[in-house]
Design a protein around this motif. Sequence first.
Motif, PDB file in Angstrom:
ATOM      1  N   ALA A  47       0.828  -1.198   0.000  1.00 35.70           N
ATOM      2  CA  ALA A  47       0.000   0.000   0.000  1.00 35.70           C
ATOM      3  C   ALA A  47       0.867   1.254   0.000  1.00 35.70           C
ATOM      4  O   ALA A  47       0.587   2.213  -0.712  1.00 35.70           O
ATOM      5  N   GLN A  48       1.935   1.227   0.806  1.00 35.23           N
ATOM      6  CA  GLN A  48       2.838   2.371   0.858  1.00 35.23           C
ATOM      7  C   GLN A  48       3.513   2.571  -0.499  1.00 35.23           C
ATOM      8  O   GLN A  48       3.616   3.687  -0.988  1.00 35.23           O
ATOM      9  N   ASN A  49       3.974   1.475  -1.120  1.00 35.07           N
ATOM     10  CA  ASN A  49       4.609   1.573  -2.430  1.00 35.07           C
ATOM     11  C   ASN A  49       3.631   2.101  -3.467  1.00 35.07           C
ATOM     12  O   ASN A  49       3.994   2.945  -4.282  1.00 35.07           O
ATOM     13  N   ALA A  50       2.382   1.624  -3.450  1.00 36.47           N
ATOM     14  CA  ALA A  50       1.375   2.091  -4.406  1.00 36.47           C
ATOM     15  C   ALA A  50       1.110   3.578  -4.220  1.00 36.47           C
ATOM     16  O   ALA A  50       0.986   4.322  -5.200  1.00 36.47           O
ATOM     17  N   THR A  51       1.057   4.022  -2.970  1.00 33.00           N
ATOM     18  CA  THR A  51       0.851   5.444  -2.682  1.00 33.00           C
ATOM     19  C   THR A  51       2.023   6.269  -3.189  1.00 33.00           C
ATOM     20  O   THR A  51       1.828   7.309  -3.825  1.00 33.00           O
TER      21      THR A  51
ATOM     22  N   VAL B 149       4.585   9.971  -7.278  1.00 32.51           N
ATOM     23  CA  VAL B 149       5.601  10.245  -8.295  1.00 32.51           C
ATOM     24  C   VAL B 149       4.950  10.461  -9.657  1.00 32.51           C
ATOM     25  O   VAL B 149       5.334  11.365 -10.401  1.00 32.51           O
ATOM     26  N   ILE B 150       3.943   9.653  -9.979  1.00 32.57           N
ATOM     27  CA  ILE B 150       3.237   9.828 -11.254  1.00 32.57           C
ATOM     28  C   ILE B 150       2.593  11.209 -11.312  1.00 32.57           C
ATOM     29  O   ILE B 150       2.698  11.907 -12.326  1.00 32.57           O
TER      30      ILE B 150
ATOM     31  N   SER C 234       5.152   4.083 -16.059  1.00 36.00           N
ATOM     32  CA  SER C 234       5.433   3.051 -15.059  1.00 36.00           C
ATOM     33  C   SER C 234       6.439   3.614 -14.069  1.00 36.00           C
ATOM     34  O   SER C 234       7.226   4.505 -14.400  1.00 36.00           O
ATOM     35  N   VAL C 235       6.376   3.093 -12.849  1.00 38.52           N
ATOM     36  CA  VAL C 235       7.275   3.539 -11.782  1.00 38.52           C
ATOM     37  C   VAL C 235       7.830   2.327 -11.059  1.00 38.52           C
ATOM     38  O   VAL C 235       7.088   1.409 -10.724  1.00 38.52           O
TER      39      VAL C 235
ATOM     40  N   THR D  28      14.575   5.864  -4.079  1.00 42.59           N
ATOM     41  CA  THR D  28      14.702   6.280  -5.476  1.00 42.59           C
ATOM     42  C   THR D  28      13.520   5.745  -6.274  1.00 42.59           C
ATOM     43  O   THR D  28      13.157   4.579  -6.155  1.00 42.59           O
ATOM     44  N   ALA D  29      12.939   6.619  -7.088  1.00 43.09           N
ATOM     45  CA  ALA D  29      11.850   6.217  -7.981  1.00 43.09           C
ATOM     46  C   ALA D  29      12.311   6.436  -9.413  1.00 43.09           C
ATOM     47  O   ALA D  29      12.809   7.511  -9.761  1.00 43.09           O
TER      48      ALA D  29
END
Length: 150
Positions: A20-24, A29-30, A90-91, A97-98
């Motif tokens: 969930a944190q990664n998706a947020t 970033v998007i 995509s991310v 780092t993203a």
Amino acid sequence: MKKLLFGLLILTVFVSKSFAQNATEEQEVIQLSKDKWQWMADKNVNKLTPLFDDKSVFVHMGGSWGKTQEINVIKSGGIHYKKADIHEVSVNIIGNTAILLNRITLLAVVGGNEVINPFIVTEVYIKEKNKWILGSLSFTKVLTPNDAPH
């Protein structure tokens, strides 16, 4: 058995929270990338200056340079990023780092000439003090069937 079930429950909660944190963060970033394209189109160097890290690098078809030159190019209109049509994004987040990949069609004015180019754009963002900043922006021109050598 209870310990095993409790351990699995804790692991499941941890993994779910991590996803969930990664998706947020990916969505942050998007959205930041989309905002950046608009700020570039608007020549809004007041928004771009704090976004670009002082050590950031920019790679274009005609050369590469740092933050100061990129800001000056945008401010002067040397390159006017009029409109970026984003087709895919995509991310990948690795630590703080993203790495964002955009497939875009860019309408720009370069040296007074309006040009349209298809690009894969690589954007690298670093999270510092709970804030994403841009470390690198690189354009790679895509050869479409109309652009491919015959």
